[in-house]
Design a protein around this motif. Structure first.
Motif, short mmCIF file in Angstrom:
data_model
loop_
_atom_site.label_atom_id
_atom_site.label_comp_id
_atom_site.label_asym_id
_atom_site.label_seq_id
_atom_site.Cartn_x
_atom_site.Cartn_y
_atom_site.Cartn_z
N GLY A 31 89.71 51.34 59.95
CA GLY A 31 90.18 51.63 61.30
C GLY A 31 89.61 52.92 61.85
O GLY A 31 89.10 53.77 61.11
N GLU A 32 89.69 53.07 63.16
CA GLU A 32 89.17 54.26 63.83
C GLU A 32 90.00 55.49 63.43
O GLU A 32 91.24 55.45 63.48
N PRO A 33 89.34 56.58 63.07
CA PRO A 33 90.07 57.77 62.60
C PRO A 33 91.10 58.28 63.59
O PRO A 33 92.18 58.73 63.18
N ALA A 34 90.80 58.23 64.89
CA ALA A 34 91.75 58.74 65.89
C ALA A 34 93.07 57.98 65.82
O ALA A 34 94.15 58.58 65.86
N LEU A 35 92.99 56.66 65.72
CA LEU A 35 94.21 55.86 65.68
C LEU A 35 94.91 56.01 64.34
O LEU A 35 96.15 56.13 64.27
N ARG A 36 94.17 56.02 63.26
CA ARG A 36 94.79 56.18 61.94
C ARG A 36 95.53 57.52 61.84
O ARG A 36 96.62 57.59 61.26
N GLY A 37 94.95 58.55 62.44
CA GLY A 37 95.62 59.85 62.42
C GLY A 37 96.94 59.83 63.17
O GLY A 37 97.94 60.39 62.71
N LEU A 38 96.95 59.19 64.33
CA LEU A 38 98.18 59.10 65.11
C LEU A 38 99.24 58.28 64.39
O LEU A 38 100.43 58.63 64.38
N LEU A 39 98.84 57.18 63.77
CA LEU A 39 99.79 56.34 63.04
C LEU A 39 100.34 57.07 61.82
O LEU A 39 101.52 56.93 61.49
N ALA A 40 99.51 57.86 61.17
CA ALA A 40 99.97 58.61 60.00
C ALA A 40 101.05 59.61 60.38
O ALA A 40 101.99 59.84 59.62
N LEU A 41 100.93 60.21 61.57
CA LEU A 41 101.95 61.17 62.02
C LEU A 41 103.31 60.51 62.17
O LEU A 41 104.35 61.17 62.03
N GLU A 42 103.33 59.22 62.45
CA GLU A 42 104.58 58.49 62.62
C GLU A 42 105.09 57.92 61.30
O GLU A 42 106.19 57.38 61.25
N GLY A 43 104.28 58.02 60.24
CA GLY A 43 104.66 57.41 58.98
C GLY A 43 104.53 58.36 57.81
O GLY A 43 105.18 59.40 57.75
N SER A 44 103.64 58.03 56.89
CA SER A 44 103.51 58.77 55.64
C SER A 44 102.88 60.15 55.81
O SER A 44 103.01 61.01 54.94
N GLY A 45 102.17 60.36 56.93
CA GLY A 45 101.48 61.62 57.14
C GLY A 45 100.08 61.66 56.59
O GLY A 45 99.35 62.64 56.79
N ASP A 46 99.65 60.59 55.92
CA ASP A 46 98.34 60.55 55.27
C ASP A 46 97.50 59.44 55.89
O ASP A 46 97.74 58.26 55.66
#
Length: 389
Positions: free
Chosen positions: A62-77
């Motif tokens: 996945g695109e890093p920008a989206l993965r980073g945003l999703l991580a903030l809402e979940g595991s953080g990683d």
């Protein structure tokens, strides 16, 4: 091939297109609540700023920008995130990655449970071990008894919040017990949670499942943004992520680059995103109440399961075989009928059910009263539908 049985809901949607039918069947977002104009601006913005690279092949995870945003809402990683073509693909990839090589693949499944999960589990030839659901979600005590008696599942699939079809949410006590059992007996919990943001109470429901290497979380923008974007994701231990990435490479290489970037723009704009979610909650809450009022008026003996979010009223018509009742509703020649999904569609077996799932998300709410009146008329005209359960 019987592994690829047709979806009862998709079959119903064919009938629901008839002009004389009011459909309360499919759990689709309301078309007028899809932010088409805003998404159009974001596509233009992405093309203007990222250019042709947004139309290029992308990274499998996945695109890093989206993965980073999703991580903030979940595991953080971000390394635990894989962006998929909808959460249905996320589930399918997990099943492929988790399937044991030298023993039977067994899945504990909520009953009644999400029809799409039943389909993909059967397509992946998992043996199903259904466990009942009540107002507090999966009956974990029943699962524990089966584990003590030798059940050795590969995974347990749950909708932890506003479950499809019942609207139930997994209680904190049961969620903790479920993760304890997963760690003790060595199976994976797949928590598919597409409705958690669509809550109707004042506060967002907490994520009851604690962090564990035995928990995989699935998410989707299909209910909150637009299903046509086909953007879902999973958050899992990196050992699972590595296997899922290999499976995804073989399936489709990567999820749409430009769609991921557009979703990242929408999701990352928190003032817009929060206002958008608030509007969805308000509008769907009003639809839920309108359908409840109509059912209470015209079907006073129907029982509605308690729920505080999502898209559905899980409704019981005591003594009614709802498969037979659906046929009656669709065949009504005068005044048209109302489409719904019979409860049997959400069970792994073929036993009849006196429950039906009614969706308030898509149909015109000004017709809910008429839809409920049609159901009441059908009940009066179809005594043969009142078969044993």
């Amino acid at each position: 091939d019987d592994r690829f049985a047709s979806s009862a809901i998709r079959d119903l949607l064919h009938h629901a297109r008839r002009e004389d039918i009011i459909s309360l069947a499919g759990g689709l977002p309301a078309p007028e609540l899809l932010p088409a104009d805003h998404l159009g601006l974001l596509y233009t913005h992405v093309l203007d700023t990222v250019g042709s690279q947004s139309l290029q092949y992308g990274v499998t995870a996945g695109e890093p920008a989206l993965r980073g945003l999703l991580a903030l809402e979940g595991s953080g990683d971000p390394d635990r995130i894989v962006v998929t073509s909808g959460s249905q693909q996320a589930l399918d990839l997990c099943l492929a990655a988790l399937r044991p090589a030298h023993r039977a693949a067994i899945a504990v499944m909520e009953e009644p449970g999400y029809l799409g999960a039943l389909q993909v589990l059967q397509a992946r030839t998992y043996e199903l071990s259904p466990v009942p659901v009540d107002q507090d979600g999966l009956c974990v005590d029943i699962l524990e008894d089966r584990l003590r008696n030798g059940l050795a599942p590969t995974l347990c699939y749950v909708n932890p919040t506003f479950q499809n079809p019942t609207g139930a949410s997994l209680s904190r006590e049961r969620a903790h017990a479920l993760v304890d059992l997963a760690e003790r007996y060595g199976f994976i919990v797949i928590a598919d949670d597409p409705y958690r943001e669509l809550y109707f109470d004042e506060h967002r429901p907490p994520d009851q499942l604690r962090d564990s290497d035995m928990v995989i979380r699935l998410g989707s923008f299909s209910k909150t943004l637009a299903p046509g974007l086909r953007i879902g994701w999973l958050d899992a231990h990196q050992s699972v992520v590595a296997r899922v990435e290999r499976a995804k490479q073989a399936a489709d290489l990567h999820t749409s680059t430009i769609n991921q970037l557009v979703v990242a723009e929408a999701f990352g704009d928190k003032p817009w995103w929060n206002n958008h979610l608030d509007d969805l909650r308000t509008r769907y809450r009003l639809r839920r109440e309108a359908l409840s009022d109509a059912l209470t008026t015209h079907l006073p003996h129907a029982t509605l399961a308690n729920q505080a979010g999502g898209f559905f009223w899980w409704t019981r018509l005591e003594g009614m075989n709802t498969d037979t009742f659906l046929t009656t509703c669709l065949e009504m020649s005068s005044g048209g009928g109302t489409a719904f999904v019979p409860g049997s569609a959400f069970h792994s077996g073929a036993a009849p059910s006196d429950h039906l799932r009614l969706s308030y998300s898509t149909a015109d709410p000004t017709r809910f009263d008429e839809a409920a009146q049609r159901l009441a008329n059908a009940m009066e005209r179809a005594p043969a539908g009142k078969e044993g359960n």
